[in-house]
Design a protein around this motif. Structure first.
Motif, PDB file in Angstrom:
ATOM      1  N   SER A 194      26.594  35.760  50.259  1.00 32.22           N
ATOM      2  CA  SER A 194      27.694  34.801  50.431  1.00 32.22           C
ATOM      3  C   SER A 194      27.146  33.464  50.896  1.00 32.22           C
ATOM      4  CB  SER A 194      28.740  35.332  51.410  1.00 32.22           C
ATOM      5  OG  SER A 194      28.143  35.737  52.596  1.00 32.22           O
TER       6      SER A 194
ATOM      7  N   GLU B 288      31.971  30.847  52.460  1.00 32.38           N
ATOM      8  CA  GLU B 288      32.545  32.191  52.532  1.00 32.38           C
ATOM      9  C   GLU B 288      32.125  32.882  53.839  1.00 32.38           C
ATOM     10  OE1 GLU B 288      31.884  34.201  48.918  1.00 32.38           O
ATOM     11  OE2 GLU B 288      32.795  36.054  49.596  1.00 32.38           O
TER      12      GLU B 288
ATOM     13  N   SER C 177      40.034  38.734  47.916  1.00 38.24           N
ATOM     14  CA  SER C 177      40.659  37.502  47.419  1.00 38.24           C
ATOM     15  C   SER C 177      42.132  37.685  47.117  1.00 38.24           C
ATOM     16  CB  SER C 177      39.963  37.067  46.132  1.00 38.24           C
ATOM     17  OG  SER C 177      38.603  36.874  46.342  1.00 38.24           O
TER      18      SER C 177
ATOM     19  N   TYR D 265      34.534  43.161  40.402  1.00 34.99           N
ATOM     20  CA  TYR D 265      34.813  42.317  41.568  1.00 34.99           C
ATOM     21  C   TYR D 265      36.165  41.643  41.404  1.00 34.99           C
ATOM     22  CZ  TYR D 265      29.922  42.351  43.227  1.00 34.99           C
ATOM     23  OH  TYR D 265      28.690  42.700  43.716  1.00 34.99           O
TER      24      TYR D 265
ATOM     25  N   ILE E 297      38.382  38.476  42.147  1.00 34.57           N
ATOM     26  CA  ILE E 297      38.089  37.072  42.439  1.00 34.57           C
ATOM     27  C   ILE E 297      39.378  36.273  42.299  1.00 34.57           C
ATOM     28  CG2 ILE E 297      36.771  35.043  41.659  1.00 34.57           C
ATOM     29  CD1 ILE E 297      35.019  37.659  40.359  1.00 34.57           C
TER      30      ILE E 297
ATOM     31  N   GLU F  98      40.416  30.344  44.967  1.00 37.25           N
ATOM     32  CA  GLU F  98      39.220  30.177  45.797  1.00 37.25           C
ATOM     33  C   GLU F  98      38.114  29.468  45.004  1.00 37.25           C
ATOM     34  OE1 GLU F  98      37.424  33.860  46.997  1.00 37.25           O
ATOM     35  OE2 GLU F  98      36.264  32.912  48.573  1.00 37.25           O
ATOM     36  N   VAL F  99      37.976  29.834  43.734  1.00 39.93           N
ATOM     37  CA  VAL F  99      36.934  29.197  42.911  1.00 39.93           C
ATOM     38  C   VAL F  99      37.329  27.751  42.607  1.00 39.93           C
ATOM     39  CG1 VAL F  99      35.569  29.383  40.790  1.00 39.93           C
ATOM     40  CG2 VAL F  99      36.365  31.466  41.932  1.00 39.93           C
TER      41      VAL F  99
ATOM     42  N   ILE G 111      34.658  34.647  34.416  1.00 42.66           N
ATOM     43  CA  ILE G 111      35.307  33.499  35.062  1.00 42.66           C
ATOM     44  C   ILE G 111      35.025  32.254  34.236  1.00 42.66           C
ATOM     45  CG2 ILE G 111      35.476  32.142  37.176  1.00 42.66           C
ATOM     46  CD1 ILE G 111      34.280  34.487  38.692  1.00 42.66           C
TER      47      ILE G 111
ATOM     48  N   LYS H 136      31.100  35.029  42.244  1.00 38.49           N
ATOM     49  CA  LYS H 136      32.297  34.185  42.076  1.00 38.49           C
ATOM     50  C   LYS H 136      32.014  32.940  41.228  1.00 38.49           C
ATOM     51  CE  LYS H 136      34.481  35.878  46.232  1.00 38.49           C
ATOM     52  NZ  LYS H 136      34.923  35.652  47.612  1.00 38.49           N
TER      53      LYS H 136
END
Ligand code: MCA
Ligand code: AMP
Length: 490
Positions: A78, A82, A146, A388, A390, A394-395, A422, A448
């Motif tokens: 991280s 984060e 998330s 994961y 996500i 947040e991104v 993503i 992420k």
């Protein structure tokens, strides 16, 4: 310790009862090393763990549980945003990290976010017992996960919920101390940590963590019970010689994201057995599964496990029929539910119905025979990539923290290996796709980062000025990117 019932028992213990990557331990050694950790951290409100895929992570987590201190696993990769958020939000005062240098060690700078770093060693030994008065409803883990917007929330999981879920899964999968459990999943989520570590230590099965979940490592481990996310099973199917080694296993279990039918069929062809698929969430633990001794149907996640109830609800809040056709939101009740989001009473209240059911946000159908199928998510802003979870928000916030980015919209696009990848659509000047991907990977966690960045002159917006993700141009399939994605003014 009641939660990890098998850990204190010498029955079935062996020098290699627990293996993580290249390091083996007996359960007695693990308990002794965890005892030394427990003594050092006793009385602290919460303890963070640098959750690299190494033996020290198991020692640290078990040490926290022995001390009755809630454990906050930190993704080892991280980035500062984060990490600082998780440490501050959880109230952890100590950060447990491997004492050794090299693989798994806390990378410099220590980035302990104001926490004192406590070194963890596998070769220490001390007796420790959980404090008197520790109750089943006490917090065991705080897992960060998330949402559609904002920073990840801390999910509070009690010792009781974890014990109930592990017992239900042991029953569903006929999981016993005779098994050797094999997986190589991250040690900071429910799948790899709760099922993949605490499960083995409660049931008493041998545990082999392969470091990374590669087909070759799975094939070499000679286990009886295997856990993987669909991306792992898809890679196993691409490697027929590794897949054939798994034919001797008793049970292959898939979860964390939908298992594509071709992967289910590929596993069946190559290993001569149908995988078990199960469904769950960080907030509810694993709630629905096909059974070791039951029908394993492609595309179906099976029936609720013991102690769990499900219901399907339409947009009007009314129950929908279980006819295998009508879609509703899946809601969950029972013993395995979380105790809320840490310090977020409003978000907790919004996640639950007035009568106490958890709103999963997953859309499902239930067949007349009770088998559940997950058909999608209500919100497109929660992405599942490689298993994961996500949050698009947040991104987007991470991208907007880059000085060259003026607007950002993030979506999950279908991807043959990862389920979804993503994809970021940005309005930005003078920055490359690679630089933005690296920026997100360093700011948050590596998983992420966007795989593809599309540069646009403007994001499509409605009359209120809100970005319209449905109007974003499609992304060409693999590999992404800049030129093919460049979209002129919309
Ligand atoms: C990838 N790479 C890149 C990029 N993308 N490099 C630069 N730029 C990029 N855009 C590199 C990676 O760093 C890596 O390099 C290599 O390419 C392969 O990356 P990737 O495709 O991401 O594969 P991977 O690193 O092997 O990861 C796939 C994975 C991983 C192992 C399946 O996604 C994973 O561990 N997923 C599990 C998630 C999980 O446990 N979820 C459970 C949540 P290099 O090889 O050098 O590193 S709990 C849950 O969901 C509930 C409760 C439930 O139901 O279980
Ligand atoms: P997380 O909180 O990271 O645990 O992610 C939970 C989400 O993963 C669920 O809400 C589902 O969208 C998804 N999920 C987990 N298992 C499955 C499955 N077997 N099939 C489809 N989706 C799944």
């Amino acid at each position: 310790m009641e939660l990890l019932a098998a850990l204190g028992s010498s029955e079935g213990d062996a020098p290699d009862a627990v293996r993580v990557d290249d390091r083996t331990m007996s359960r007695e050694q693990l308990l002794g090393a965890a005892g030394a950790v427990a003594r050092r951290i006793a009385g602290t409100p919460a303890v963070a763990v640098h959750a690299a895929p190494v033996a020290e992570t198991l020692v640290a987590v078990v040490g926290g549980l022995l001390a009755g201190v809630p454990v906050v696993p930190l993704p080892p990769d991280s980035g500062p945003a984060e990490r600082d958020h998780i440490l501050r939000d959880s109230g952890a005062r100590l950060l447990l990290a491997p004492a050794r240098h090299g693989r798994g060690a806390l990378p410099p700078p220590a980035a302990a976010g104001g926490c004192e770093t406590v070194p963890v060693r596998v070769d220490e030994r001390a007796d420790a017992a959980p404090p008197a008065g520790l109750r089943p409803e006490s917090g065991a883990l705080i897992l960060y996960t998330s949402g559609t917007t904002g920073a990840p929330k801390g999910v509070l999981l009690s010792r009781r919920a974890i014990a109930a879920d592990l017992d239900a899964l042991a029953e569903a999968w006929a999981w016993t101390a005779e098994d050797t459990l094999v997986h190589g999943l991250p040690l900071f989520h429910v799948h790899g940590l709760v099922l993949g570590v605490l499960g083995a230590l409660r049931v008493g099965s041998r545990l082999v963590h392969t470091g990374r979940p590669t087909p070759a490592a799975y094939a070499a481990a000679a286990g009886s019970l295997y856990f993987g996310v669909p991306t792992v099973w898809s890679r196993v199917v691409q490697d027929p010689s590794a897949a054939k080694e798994l034919a001797a296993a008793r049970l292959l279990v898939s979860g964390s994201a939908p298992l594509p039918a071709p992967v289910f069929k590929g596993l069946e062809t190559l290993t001569k057995q149908r995988p078990v698929e199960r469904y769950g969430m960080t907030e509810t633990l694993i709630t629905v599964s096909t059974r070791a001794h039951g029908e394993r149907r492609a595309g179906s996640v099976g029936l609720p496990v013991a102690g769990v109830s499900t219901r399907l609800v339409g947009e009007d809040g009314e129950p929908v029929p279980y006819d295998g056709v009508t879609i509703g939101e899946l809601q969950i009740g029972g013993e395995t539910l979380f105790d809320g989001y840490l310090g977020r009473s409003q978000a907790t209240a919004e996640a639950l119905t007035a009568d106490g059911w958890f709103r999963t946000g997953d859309m499902a159908v239930i067949e007349p025979d009770g088998m559940h199928r997950i058909v999608g998510r209500a919100s497109t802003d929660l992405i599942k990539s490689g298993g994961y979870r996500i949050g698009a928000g947040e991104v987007e916030n991470a991208l907007l923290a880059h000085p060259a980015v003026r607007e950002a919209a993030v979506v999950g696009a279908p991807h043959p290996d990862l389920g979804q990848q993503i994809v970021a659509y940005v309005v930005a000047d003078g920055v490359s796709e690679g630089a933005l991907i690296d920026f997100v990977a360093g700011y948050l966690s590596v998983h992420k980062r966007p795989r593809v960045v599309c540069f646009m002159d403007a994001l499509p917006r409605n009359a209120m000025g809100k970005p319209q993700k449905k109007l974003l141009p499609p992304v060409p399939e693999l590999p992404g990117c800049m030129d093919s994605c460049k979209v002129e003014g919309r």
